[in-house]
Design a protein around this motif. Structure first.
Motif, short mmCIF file in Angstrom:
data_model
loop_
_atom_site.label_atom_id
_atom_site.label_comp_id
_atom_site.label_asym_id
_atom_site.label_seq_id
_atom_site.Cartn_x
_atom_site.Cartn_y
_atom_site.Cartn_z
N ILE A 166 0.83 -1.21 0.00
CA ILE A 166 0.00 0.00 0.00
C ILE A 166 0.87 1.25 0.00
N HIS A 167 1.08 1.83 1.16
CA HIS A 167 1.77 3.12 1.24
C HIS A 167 3.24 2.90 1.56
N MET A 168 4.04 2.79 0.52
CA MET A 168 5.48 2.65 0.67
C MET A 168 6.18 3.17 -0.57
N ALA A 169 7.45 3.50 -0.42
CA ALA A 169 8.22 3.97 -1.57
C ALA A 169 8.31 2.88 -2.63
N LEU A 170 8.27 3.29 -3.88
CA LEU A 170 8.33 2.32 -4.97
C LEU A 170 9.60 1.48 -4.89
N ALA A 171 10.68 2.08 -4.45
CA ALA A 171 11.96 1.35 -4.34
C ALA A 171 11.88 0.21 -3.33
N ASP A 172 10.94 0.29 -2.38
CA ASP A 172 10.82 -0.75 -1.35
C ASP A 172 9.87 -1.87 -1.75
N VAL A 173 9.13 -1.68 -2.81
CA VAL A 173 8.10 -2.66 -3.19
C VAL A 173 8.67 -4.04 -3.49
N PRO A 174 9.73 -4.19 -4.32
CA PRO A 174 10.21 -5.54 -4.63
C PRO A 174 10.55 -6.36 -3.39
N ARG A 175 11.11 -5.74 -2.36
CA ARG A 175 11.44 -6.48 -1.14
C ARG A 175 10.19 -6.90 -0.37
N ALA A 176 9.09 -6.18 -0.61
CA ALA A 176 7.84 -6.51 0.09
C ALA A 176 7.02 -7.57 -0.66
N ALA A 204 -7.51 -12.48 -10.67
CA ALA A 204 -6.36 -12.34 -11.57
C ALA A 204 -5.27 -11.58 -10.83
N VAL A 205 -4.04 -12.07 -10.93
CA VAL A 205 -2.92 -11.45 -10.24
C VAL A 205 -2.03 -10.75 -11.26
N ALA A 206 -1.76 -9.48 -11.04
CA ALA A 206 -0.88 -8.72 -11.93
C ALA A 206 0.58 -9.01 -11.61
N GLY A 207 1.40 -9.02 -12.64
CA GLY A 207 2.83 -9.15 -12.43
C GLY A 207 3.43 -7.86 -11.91
N LEU A 208 4.59 -7.98 -11.32
CA LEU A 208 5.28 -6.80 -10.82
C LEU A 208 6.04 -6.09 -11.93
N ASN A 209 6.69 -6.86 -12.77
CA ASN A 209 7.58 -6.31 -13.79
C ASN A 209 6.90 -6.22 -15.15
N PRO A 210 7.45 -5.45 -16.09
CA PRO A 210 6.89 -5.41 -17.44
C PRO A 210 6.77 -6.81 -18.03
N HIS A 211 5.67 -7.07 -18.69
CA HIS A 211 5.39 -8.37 -19.30
C HIS A 211 5.39 -9.48 -18.26
N ALA A 212 5.09 -9.14 -17.00
CA ALA A 212 5.12 -10.10 -15.90
C ALA A 212 6.48 -10.80 -15.81
N GLY A 213 7.52 -10.02 -16.10
CA GLY A 213 8.88 -10.52 -15.97
C GLY A 213 9.43 -11.25 -17.19
N GLU A 214 8.54 -11.68 -18.07
CA GLU A 214 8.92 -12.42 -19.28
C GLU A 214 9.95 -13.51 -18.98
N ASP A 215 9.50 -14.47 -18.15
CA ASP A 215 10.32 -15.64 -17.79
C ASP A 215 11.67 -15.24 -17.18
N GLY A 216 11.65 -14.21 -16.39
CA GLY A 216 12.86 -13.83 -15.67
C GLY A 216 13.75 -12.83 -16.36
N PRO A 243 0.83 -14.86 -13.03
CA PRO A 243 0.76 -13.40 -13.10
C PRO A 243 0.58 -12.91 -14.54
N TRP A 244 -0.30 -11.94 -14.71
CA TRP A 244 -0.59 -11.35 -16.01
C TRP A 244 0.10 -10.00 -16.14
N PRO A 245 0.50 -9.63 -17.35
CA PRO A 245 1.11 -8.31 -17.55
C PRO A 245 0.20 -7.18 -17.07
#
Length: 326
Positions: A166-176, A204-216, A243-245
């Motif tokens: 929810i309320h956190m810096a974007l830079a902290d999101v991946p660790r969360a 439906a769950v959205a991916g974190l990264n562009p294209h849902a990471g595209e296989d890493g 995860p979906w894009p």
């Protein structure tokens, strides 16, 4: 909770549009008995500005709510606000009062005295001036009710979106983005939909990264964390995919493929909902031991006191609170 209990509306920040939209909603007529946690003089000032013919009275206890038409019954659980409180400006007095109103409503909801809580907007800067270090409603609600598993959901007629972070810096999101956090969000999304009357929610769950990471290729979180969480949720019997894009998942949900989208971070989920308009948007805190809904907008200091604030989101939040309670 009994349908005979009143719905509690918190007034929010008195320097914003909360008092105005409450007066407008009450003047229009709400479909269940209501109690407002707020300041009588502030609400009377808003009614006078709007020319609303409403009786606004203070009562001592929720048990004294009458539900009389054209009447706003108010519980004051904070010091009276200054008569000359300037509208449209941050204020420690308004920030403290908004916090006090919310805490009083939470306590009454916890005690089973009200059916649900509907919140008008507060202002975090005003709260900070009062020494209250909280980023918003959601965190106060969770802390006061001692809730550990909770999430923010935004809903309108076209989309339902629940957030992992929810309320956190974007830079902290991946660790969360962890397996427990993803599972919690998926389970809460299922719970929220069922409370809204959807028997078999399609999540439906959205991916974190562009294209849902595209296989890493664009990050490992989607592959290493989000996908395993989805598989575990499926094993629990939940109807979940991804995860979906993130750039297409909301379009697909609007078309009816999914009942709710689990988004990974604040702006990923809230931009699509708010782009569709805040007039009918509703914010729901999922996971609490009571129902809480809210408007999908802020205090709007720029138009406070001008009589032009739209109360549609408050009415939508009120109606959804009724729909989600027995």
């Amino acid at each position: 909770m009994s349908t005979l209990l009143p719905v509690g509306i918190t007034m929010g920040d008195a320097a914003g549009i909360g008092p105005e939209i409450i007066v407008k909603a009450c003047a229009q007529g709400l479909s269940a008995p209501t109690i407002v946690y707020g300041d009588v003089a502030t609400l009377r000032r808003a009614a006078n500005t709007l020319g609303a013919r409403l009786e606004i009275v203070e009562i001592d206890d929720v048990s004294h709510v009458t539900g009389t038409p054209a009447r706003i019954e108010v519980i004051a659980r904070s010091a009276p606000l200054p008569a000359d409180l300037p509208l449209g400006h941050i204020s420690a007095a308004a920030g403290q009062a908004a916090y006090d109103y919310l805490c009083a409503a939470i306590d009454d909801a916890q005690a089973g005295h009200i059916r649900a809580i509907v919140t008008a907007p507060l202002n975090k800067h005003s709260m900070h001036l009062a020494g209250i270090d909280q980023p918003g409603h959601t965190e106060i609600l969770a802390e006061r009710s001692q809730t550990t598993d909770f999430a923010m959901m935004l809903a309108n007629d076209e989309l339902r979106v629940l957030l992992v972070t929810i309320h956190m810096a974007l830079a902290d999101v991946p660790r969360a983005i962890t397996l427990p956090a993803e599972l919690r969000a998926i389970r809460l999304a299922d719970r929220a939909c069922r409370q809204m009357g959807i028997a078999q929610p399609r999540i439906a769950v959205a991916g974190l990264n562009p294209h849902a990471g595209e296989d890493g290729k664009f990050g490992r979180e989607d592959l290493d964390v989000i996908a395993p969480a989805i598989e575990q949720a499926r094993a629990e019997g939940l109807q979940v995919s991804g995860p979906w894009p993130g750039d297409t998942i909301f379009m697909r949900a609007r078309r009816g493929e999914f009942d709710i989208v689990v988004a990974q971070y604040h702006d990923q989920g809230l931009i699509p909902v708010k782009y569709l308009g805040v007039d009918q948007g509703v914010n729901v805190t999922v996971g609490l031991p009571f129902i809480r809904t809210s408007v999908d907008h802020g205090t709007a200091f720029d138009i406070a006191g001008k009589g032009i604030a739209d109360h549609s989101s408050l009415v939508a939040a009120f109606d959804l609170a009724l729909a989600m309670t027995p």
